[in-house]
Design an enzyme around this catalytic site. Structure first.
Site, mmCIF file in Angstrom:
data_model
loop_
_atom_site.group_PDB
_atom_site.id
_atom_site.type_symbol
_atom_site.label_atom_id
_atom_site.label_comp_id
_atom_site.label_asym_id
_atom_site.label_seq_id
_atom_site.Cartn_x
_atom_site.Cartn_y
_atom_site.Cartn_z
ATOM 1 N N HIS A 47 0.835 -1.200 0.000
ATOM 2 C CA HIS A 47 0.000 0.000 0.000
ATOM 3 C C HIS A 47 0.875 1.259 0.000
ATOM 4 C CE1 HIS A 47 1.085 -0.825 4.145
ATOM 5 N NE2 HIS A 47 0.972 0.483 4.357
ATOM 6 N N THR A 50 3.680 5.628 -3.361
ATOM 7 C CA THR A 50 4.820 5.562 -4.289
ATOM 8 C C THR A 50 5.863 4.517 -3.899
ATOM 9 O OG1 THR A 50 5.814 7.323 -2.965
ATOM 10 C CG2 THR A 50 4.714 8.002 -5.019
ATOM 11 N N ARG A 51 6.618 4.090 -4.913
ATOM 12 C CA ARG A 51 7.796 3.249 -4.728
ATOM 13 C C ARG A 51 8.854 3.685 -5.746
ATOM 14 N NH1 ARG A 51 4.884 1.885 -1.202
ATOM 15 N NH2 ARG A 51 4.453 -0.183 -0.377
ATOM 16 N N LYS A 269 9.435 12.250 0.868
ATOM 17 C CA LYS A 269 9.506 10.983 1.608
ATOM 18 C C LYS A 269 10.968 10.569 1.751
ATOM 19 C CE LYS A 269 7.812 6.561 0.116
ATOM 20 N NZ LYS A 269 6.582 5.874 -0.338
ATOM 21 N N HIS A 273 16.190 2.158 5.641
ATOM 22 C CA HIS A 273 15.906 0.832 5.081
ATOM 23 C C HIS A 273 16.026 -0.288 6.128
ATOM 24 C CE1 HIS A 273 15.545 -2.207 2.046
ATOM 25 N NE2 HIS A 273 16.798 -2.561 2.045
ATOM 26 N N CYS A 316 4.471 0.674 7.197
ATOM 27 C CA CYS A 316 4.497 -0.368 6.164
ATOM 28 C C CYS A 316 5.403 -1.485 6.679
ATOM 29 C CB CYS A 316 5.064 0.257 4.889
ATOM 30 S SG CYS A 316 4.859 -0.758 3.428
ATOM 31 N N LYS A 349 9.050 -2.928 -7.505
ATOM 32 C CA LYS A 349 9.453 -2.653 -8.900
ATOM 33 C C LYS A 349 9.517 -3.919 -9.750
ATOM 34 C CE LYS A 349 13.456 -1.134 -7.109
ATOM 35 N NZ LYS A 349 13.361 -1.848 -5.810
HETATM 36 C C1 LIG Z 1 8.072 1.580 3.442
HETATM 37 C C2 LIG Z 1 8.335 0.690 2.268
HETATM 38 C C3 LIG Z 1 9.026 1.217 1.183
HETATM 39 C C4 LIG Z 1 9.302 0.415 0.087
HETATM 40 N N1 LIG Z 1 9.945 0.974 -0.982
HETATM 41 C C5 LIG Z 1 10.133 0.232 -2.099
HETATM 42 C C6 LIG Z 1 10.669 0.842 -3.252
HETATM 43 O O1 LIG Z 1 10.956 2.046 -3.250
HETATM 44 N N2 LIG Z 1 10.789 0.089 -4.360
HETATM 45 C C7 LIG Z 1 10.455 -1.223 -4.381
HETATM 46 O O2 LIG Z 1 10.621 -1.855 -5.421
HETATM 47 N N3 LIG Z 1 9.947 -1.835 -3.293
HETATM 48 C C8 LIG Z 1 9.774 -1.132 -2.165
HETATM 49 N N4 LIG Z 1 9.227 -1.708 -1.049
HETATM 50 C C9 LIG Z 1 8.967 -3.154 -1.035
HETATM 51 C C10 LIG Z 1 7.679 -3.574 -1.689
HETATM 52 O O3 LIG Z 1 6.641 -2.668 -1.404
HETATM 53 C C11 LIG Z 1 7.356 -4.993 -1.221
HETATM 54 O O4 LIG Z 1 8.481 -5.816 -1.526
HETATM 55 C C12 LIG Z 1 6.135 -5.565 -1.900
HETATM 56 O O5 LIG Z 1 5.039 -4.700 -1.739
HETATM 57 C C13 LIG Z 1 5.804 -6.950 -1.320
HETATM 58 O O6 LIG Z 1 4.574 -7.384 -1.863
HETATM 59 P P1 LIG Z 1 3.885 -8.732 -1.445
HETATM 60 O O7 LIG Z 1 2.810 -8.951 -2.424
HETATM 61 O O8 LIG Z 1 4.918 -9.778 -1.255
HETATM 62 O O9 LIG Z 1 3.297 -8.476 0.027
HETATM 63 P P2 LIG Z 1 1.938 -7.782 0.516
HETATM 64 O O10 LIG Z 1 1.709 -6.529 -0.198
HETATM 65 O O11 LIG Z 1 2.006 -7.702 1.997
HETATM 66 O O12 LIG Z 1 0.830 -8.794 0.068
HETATM 67 C C14 LIG Z 1 0.548 -9.989 0.765
HETATM 68 C C15 LIG Z 1 -0.951 -10.145 0.826
HETATM 69 O O13 LIG Z 1 -1.282 -11.426 1.297
HETATM 70 C C16 LIG Z 1 -2.425 -11.322 2.086
HETATM 71 N N5 LIG Z 1 -2.517 -12.483 2.955
HETATM 72 C C17 LIG Z 1 -1.640 -12.861 3.905
HETATM 73 N N6 LIG Z 1 -2.053 -13.973 4.548
HETATM 74 C C18 LIG Z 1 -3.229 -14.314 3.984
HETATM 75 C C19 LIG Z 1 -4.150 -15.359 4.239
HETATM 76 N N7 LIG Z 1 -3.977 -16.261 5.204
HETATM 77 N N8 LIG Z 1 -5.250 -15.433 3.465
HETATM 78 C C20 LIG Z 1 -5.475 -14.528 2.473
HETATM 79 N N9 LIG Z 1 -4.636 -13.501 2.229
HETATM 80 C C21 LIG Z 1 -3.527 -13.385 2.967
HETATM 81 C C22 LIG Z 1 -2.176 -10.025 2.853
HETATM 82 O O14 LIG Z 1 -3.324 -9.511 3.453
HETATM 83 C C23 LIG Z 1 -1.588 -9.144 1.777
HETATM 84 O O15 LIG Z 1 -2.592 -8.413 1.088
HETATM 85 C C24 LIG Z 1 8.908 -0.940 0.066
HETATM 86 C C25 LIG Z 1 8.199 -1.467 1.145
HETATM 87 C C26 LIG Z 1 7.895 -0.660 2.243
HETATM 88 C C27 LIG Z 1 7.149 -1.250 3.395
HETATM 89 O O1 LIG Z 2 13.728 -0.677 -3.589
HETATM 90 C C1 LIG Z 2 14.067 0.492 -3.524
HETATM 91 O O2 LIG Z 2 14.447 1.102 -4.516
HETATM 92 C C2 LIG Z 2 14.052 1.198 -2.187
HETATM 93 C C3 LIG Z 2 15.251 2.044 -2.018
HETATM 94 C C4 LIG Z 2 16.433 1.316 -1.537
HETATM 95 C C5 LIG Z 2 16.128 0.507 -0.366
HETATM 96 C C6 LIG Z 2 14.888 -0.196 -0.464
HETATM 97 N N1 LIG Z 2 13.906 0.231 -1.175
#
Ligand SMILES: Cc1cc2nc3c(=O)[nH]c(=O)nc-3n(C[C@H](O)[C@H](O)[C@H](O)COP(=O)(O)OP(=O)(O)OC[C@H]3O[C@@H](n4cnc5c(N)ncnc54)[C@H](O)[C@@H]3O)c2cc1C
Ligand SMILES: O=C(O)[C@@H]1CCCC=N1
Length: 387
Positions: A47, A50-51, A269, A273, A316, A349
């Site tokens: 959620h 931006t990323r 922002k 990390h 997050c 990404k």
């Molecule tokens: C502050 C922050 C900054 C970031 N910045 C960057 C960035 O600049 N660039 C970048 O590339 N990445 C960035 N990231 C990382 C990136 O956002 C994550 O790697 C990515 O969103 C992970 O996605 P996901 O689908 O694995 O997890 P999630 O988005 O957490 O999705 C998992 C989903 O599974 C669901 N779920 C879990 N258990 C169950 C269950 N039992 N039954 C049904 N549903 C379930 C959850 O509710 C959730 O919706 C950042 C992350 C954060 C927190």
């Molecule tokens: O994935 C990204 O680009 C950001 C910035 C560097 C550290 C982690 N997230």
């Protein structure tokens, strides 16, 4: 239980599960995407506004995967008819001849990524209002920019549904029964699939224990800090200020990164990390603000145009592996259970390309990228398998 058998069931509608479901539906697979919360939600990792997207990585394999990810993001933008990416460039700073900075520089050069090397004497002419630390080098990955995260997730889920995919939200998976046909039980029903993809973000281990596996994953809370510009616009996207990554800041052990002011006008922002460990269901009980102290000191020294106390702090979660590399693999005992986990704070990404390779694994195909850096067996000594 319904007699229907899906080609694939995907658990978790974050960026990785939604992208996987999108590719499966594109490949004419009858797919069910299950999400525990009512969508959209702000409890996991995908959620927020931006990323960063970038090719600037220390490891070659990420830069190579990003070549394709950029193409897939552009395709998604076109299909959805909405802007998902804004190019800003990424300023990379760090000690000139060591560690992260010099590794990133080498990878960018090796992979011929369009890059501008900034000499110290010209730095402030290109990047005003930033103090480059003594002994630090600077470069710009000109391919980099901002992804609109919430909007991307909505677009991908919409395209998946347009391709015939089914999403059931508010359906928490509580049990998994492996087999040639996998049975997935939620709080309101049971579903069967020829294959299963688990992309449960911070809840990965809670679910994987249901399939007899426990991986070395750590969940940490990140304070997502927005800092006020003393003069509005100083670090804004419209003044062409880039995203940035600072390796080896004097104030801390890990990376500090930031995005130009954009989504909340007048606020930039900047985050650390690393965060403190938490239970995903008790995120807001974790109140450690050590990262904010680090950021305040860094901002005072290097970003003098920002007020060094955050104006807005959101939350997050990261799900971190011991080596910060993803886990993209089949379950060691069940080849039709696929796992995408441990994105370690940098997975957004890669969403479209991760979705593509997880889809390929679920369809029993050879993945189009080398997944050896992401295999489960690299953590054999930390992995508990009960089945
Ligand atoms: C502050 C922050 C900054 C970031 N910045 C960057 C960035 O600049 N660039 C970048 O590339 N990445 C960035 N990231 C990382 C990136 O956002 C994550 O790697 C990515 O969103 C992970 O996605 P996901 O689908 O694995 O997890 P999630 O988005 O957490 O999705 C998992 C989903 O599974 C669901 N779920 C879990 N258990 C169950 C269950 N039992 N039954 C049904 N549903 C379930 C959850 O509710 C959730 O919706 C950042 C992350 C954060 C927190
Ligand atoms: O994935 C990204 O680009 C950001 C910035 C560097 C550290 C982690 N997230």
């Amino acid at each position: 239980m319904s007699t229907e058998v899906y080609d694939c069931i995907v658990i978790g509608a974050g960026i990785q599960g939604s992208s996987t479901a999108y590719h499966l539906a594109e490949n004419k697979q009858k797919t069910l995407l299950l999400e525990q919360f009512v969508l959209p939600h702000s409890r996991g990792s995908s959620h927020g506004q931006t990323r960063i997207i970038r090719k600037a990585y220390e490891e070659d394999f990420y830069t190579k995967m990003m070549h394709e990810s950029y193409e897939l993001w552009a395709q998604l933008e076109k299909e959805a008819g909405v802007q998902l990416f804004r190019r800003t460039g990424l300023l990379v700073m760090g000690p000139e001849n060591e560690g992260g900075f010099s590794n990133v520089k080498a990878t960018l050069q090796k992979n011929e990524v369009p890059t501008v090397l900034l000499e110290r004497k010209e730095f402030s002419q290109h990047i005003p209002n930033v103090n480059l630390t003594d002994g630090n080098g600077a470069l710009v990955d000109t391919t980099a920019g901002v992804l609109y995260a919430d909007r991307s997730l909505r677009a991908i889920q919409g395209l998946y549904q347009n391709n015939g995919g089914l999403i059931k939200d508010a359906e928490k998976v509580i049990d998994i029964k492996p087999g040639d046909v996998v049975t997935v039980t939620t709080e309101s029903g049971a579903y069967r699939g020829k294959s299963l993809v688990i992309t449960a973000g911070p809840w990965a281990n809670t679910l994987l224990t249901r399939a007899g596996l426990e991986l070395p994953l750590k969940v940490v809370k990140i304070n997502v800090c927005y800092w006020k510009e003393k003069i509005p616009g100083t670090y804004s996207v419209s003044h062409r200020f880039p995203c940035f990554v600072q390796y080896n800041p004097k104030e801390a052990e890990n990376v500090i990164y930031g995005l130009p002011s954009n989504e909340y006008p007048g606020l930039m922002k900047v985050c650390y990390h690393t965060g403190s460990e938490t239970e995903p269901d008790e995120r807001d009980k974790q109140k450690d603000r050590g990262d904010i102290d680090i950021l305040s000191r860094y901002i005072t020294r290097c970003f003098p145009g920002l007020v060094p106390a955050p104006a807005v702090v959101e939350s997050c979660l990261y799900t971190v592996t011991p080596d910060d590399n993803f886990l993209l693999d089949c379950h060691p005992n069940y080849s039709n259970i696929i796992i995408g986990a441990g994105f370690s704070g940098h997975g957004f990404k890669f969403g479209p390309v991760v979705g593509k390779v997880l889809c390929q694994l679920a369809m029993g195909q050879v993945p189009s990228h080398d997944l050896s850096p992401f295999c489960i067996k690299r953590f054999q000594s930390h992995t508990k398998s009960a089945l």
